[in-house]
Design an enzyme around this catalytic site. Structure first.
Site, mmCIF file in Angstrom:
data_model
loop_
_atom_site.group_PDB
_atom_site.id
_atom_site.type_symbol
_atom_site.label_atom_id
_atom_site.label_comp_id
_atom_site.label_asym_id
_atom_site.label_seq_id
_atom_site.Cartn_x
_atom_site.Cartn_y
_atom_site.Cartn_z
ATOM 1 N N SER A 6 28.339 -18.985 -33.881
ATOM 2 C CA SER A 6 27.198 -18.574 -33.061
ATOM 3 C C SER A 6 26.287 -17.710 -33.913
ATOM 4 O O SER A 6 26.668 -16.617 -34.347
ATOM 5 C CB SER A 6 27.674 -17.775 -31.846
ATOM 6 O OG SER A 6 26.560 -17.059 -31.321
ATOM 7 N N HIS A 31 25.763 -23.179 -33.534
ATOM 8 C CA HIS A 31 25.583 -22.828 -32.124
ATOM 9 C C HIS A 31 24.419 -21.841 -31.999
ATOM 10 O O HIS A 31 24.458 -20.743 -32.559
ATOM 11 C CB HIS A 31 26.876 -22.228 -31.586
ATOM 12 C CG HIS A 31 26.858 -21.944 -30.126
ATOM 13 N ND1 HIS A 31 27.134 -22.909 -29.170
ATOM 14 C CD2 HIS A 31 26.602 -20.801 -29.434
ATOM 15 C CE1 HIS A 31 27.056 -22.366 -27.959
ATOM 16 N NE2 HIS A 31 26.730 -21.091 -28.091
ATOM 17 N N ASP A 33 22.040 -19.697 -29.508
ATOM 18 C CA ASP A 33 22.028 -19.112 -28.171
ATOM 19 C C ASP A 33 20.619 -18.721 -27.753
ATOM 20 O O ASP A 33 20.014 -17.823 -28.335
ATOM 21 C CB ASP A 33 22.926 -17.869 -28.156
ATOM 22 C CG ASP A 33 24.398 -18.246 -28.237
ATOM 23 O OD1 ASP A 33 24.864 -18.976 -27.351
ATOM 24 O OD2 ASP A 33 25.077 -17.812 -29.194
ATOM 25 N N MET A 35 18.264 -17.159 -24.914
ATOM 26 C CA MET A 35 18.318 -16.280 -23.736
ATOM 27 C C MET A 35 16.904 -15.864 -23.334
ATOM 28 O O MET A 35 16.073 -15.581 -24.204
ATOM 29 C CB MET A 35 19.137 -15.030 -24.050
ATOM 30 C CG MET A 35 20.536 -15.339 -24.572
ATOM 31 S SD MET A 35 21.466 -13.825 -24.835
ATOM 32 C CE MET A 35 22.945 -14.491 -25.629
ATOM 33 N N HIS A 64 22.489 -23.775 -26.849
ATOM 34 C CA HIS A 64 23.059 -23.261 -25.594
ATOM 35 C C HIS A 64 21.965 -22.507 -24.842
ATOM 36 O O HIS A 64 21.601 -21.398 -25.215
ATOM 37 C CB HIS A 64 24.245 -22.356 -25.944
ATOM 38 C CG HIS A 64 24.887 -21.699 -24.769
ATOM 39 N ND1 HIS A 64 25.758 -20.626 -24.909
ATOM 40 C CD2 HIS A 64 24.814 -21.944 -23.434
ATOM 41 C CE1 HIS A 64 26.175 -20.248 -23.704
ATOM 42 N NE2 HIS A 64 25.608 -21.026 -22.800
ATOM 43 N N MET A 66 20.670 -20.348 -22.100
ATOM 44 C CA MET A 66 20.984 -19.379 -21.041
ATOM 45 C C MET A 66 19.645 -18.945 -20.467
ATOM 46 O O MET A 66 19.189 -17.808 -20.676
ATOM 47 C CB MET A 66 21.779 -18.204 -21.627
ATOM 48 C CG MET A 66 23.216 -18.591 -21.966
ATOM 49 S SD MET A 66 23.987 -17.445 -23.115
ATOM 50 C CE MET A 66 23.420 -18.162 -24.665
ATOM 51 N N MET A 135 32.464 -21.046 -20.466
ATOM 52 C CA MET A 135 32.262 -19.694 -20.995
ATOM 53 C C MET A 135 33.538 -18.876 -20.845
ATOM 54 O O MET A 135 34.156 -18.861 -19.780
ATOM 55 C CB MET A 135 31.130 -18.972 -20.254
ATOM 56 C CG MET A 135 29.723 -19.515 -20.494
ATOM 57 S SD MET A 135 29.180 -19.539 -22.214
ATOM 58 C CE MET A 135 29.287 -17.810 -22.677
ATOM 59 N N ASP A 173 33.256 -20.654 -25.410
ATOM 60 C CA ASP A 173 32.278 -19.763 -26.031
ATOM 61 C C ASP A 173 32.518 -18.336 -25.555
ATOM 62 O O ASP A 173 32.384 -18.046 -24.368
ATOM 63 C CB ASP A 173 30.875 -20.247 -25.625
ATOM 64 C CG ASP A 173 29.754 -19.456 -26.271
ATOM 65 O OD1 ASP A 173 30.028 -18.584 -27.109
ATOM 66 O OD2 ASP A 173 28.582 -19.741 -25.935
HETATM 67 C C1 DX5 Z 1 27.281 -15.247 -25.428
HETATM 68 C C2 DX5 Z 1 26.946 -16.388 -26.354
HETATM 69 C C3 DX5 Z 1 27.982 -16.624 -27.386
HETATM 70 C C4 DX5 Z 1 28.258 -15.430 -28.270
HETATM 71 C C5 DX5 Z 1 29.653 -15.522 -28.792
HETATM 72 O O1 DX5 Z 1 26.439 -15.269 -24.331
HETATM 73 O O2 DX5 Z 1 26.797 -17.597 -25.611
HETATM 74 O O3 DX5 Z 1 27.685 -17.783 -28.133
HETATM 75 O O4 DX5 Z 1 27.375 -15.296 -29.328
HETATM 76 O O5 DX5 Z 1 29.909 -14.406 -29.607
HETATM 77 P P1 DX5 Z 1 31.392 -13.928 -29.912
HETATM 78 O O6 DX5 Z 1 32.092 -15.020 -30.651
HETATM 79 O O7 DX5 Z 1 31.177 -12.700 -30.706
HETATM 80 O O8 DX5 Z 1 32.052 -13.643 -28.582
HETATM 81 ZN ZN ZN Z 2 26.690 -19.534 -26.673
#
Ligand code: DX5
Ligand code: ZN
Length: 215
Positions: A6, A31, A33, A35, A64, A66, A135, A173
């Site tokens: 990630s 990956h 993320d 947001m 991903h 969110m 998740m 994740d």
């Molecule tokens: C959280 C993200 C993850 C996050 C995972 O909302 O979707 O992808 O970065 O990070 P670690 O591996 O540190 O839990």
């Molecule tokens: Zn993620």
């Protein structure tokens, strides 16, 4: 087991180099993320940055989302070079319509579920999904504790996928590390996202090799 670092935990001032670094270290997917400060209480980056990052690796971009209204941005992320787009069943967009948009762009569709959501939420769409993302932390931040009590959801989905003779992949994740990846592997996970475990390590290749060896 495939490992998807990630990039949330990378040095954003050197985003491209960080992607090249984990590519060389043996990452299977990248990956990314996304947001929006609304679906989750945090902000990251959007499609224009992904587009600029595309040239740093040939590995698949696992995006991903969110965000509350994923349907508004599917074309942008497809144009930017996403290979897989995950969005949440808990979002405000129409799930079937959003899947249609992803499929129309030739991108692999995936549905994600938060810790409080039943795996049954993805069943009506399972036949269309390339992947289900379970998740194992509340989405929004890296560095949280792995929720081992999500593994029954993975086992349940694994069973339904087998019963229906589907090839749907399962990704987890959040909180994946040396002491938690074994539980994910035993439950039947195909892809583990790992942020802190990869970017917090001095040697990313050693970290990825060790995670894989523990499966
Ligand atoms: C959280 C993200 C993850 C996050 C995972 O909302 O979707 O992808 O970065 O990070 P670690 O591996 O540190 O839990
Ligand atoms: Zn993620």
């Amino acid at each position: 087991m495939q490992i998807a670092p990630s990039l949330l935990s990378c040095d954003f001032s050197r985003f491209g180099e960080e992607i090249a670094r984990v590519d060389a270290a043996g990452a299977d997917l990248m990956h990314l993320d996304i947001m929006d400060g609304h679906f989750v209480p945090n902000l990251t980056f959007g499609a224009p940055i992904i587009k600029k990052l595309r040239k740093y690796t040939e590995k698949p971009f696992d995006v991903h989302l969110m965000i509350s209204e994923p349907h508004r941005y599917i074309d942008d992320f497809a144009d930017a070079g996403a290979d897989i787009i995950s969005f949440h069943t808990e979002c405000d967009s129409d799930i079937g319509e959003t899947l249609n948009m992803i499929e129309k762009r030739g991108v692999k569709p995936a549905l994600a579920i938060k810790p409080g959501t039943s795996p049954k939420a993805v069943l009506p769409y399972l036949d269309r999904l390339y992947m289900v993302l379970v998740m194992t932390v509340e989405p929004g931040f890296g560095g949280q504790r792995f929720m081992a009590d999500m593994m029954p959801k993975v086992e349940y989905l694994r069973r339904v996928i087998a019963e229906r003779n589907l090839g749907t992949l399962i990704e987890v994740d959040g909180g994946i590390a040396k002491d938690t990846i074994g539980a994910a592997a035993s439950a039947g996970v195909d892809i583990c996202v790992a942020g802190t475990a990869v970017f917090g390590a001095a040697d990313a290749k050693a970290a990825i090799d060790e995670l894989k060896a523990l499966c």
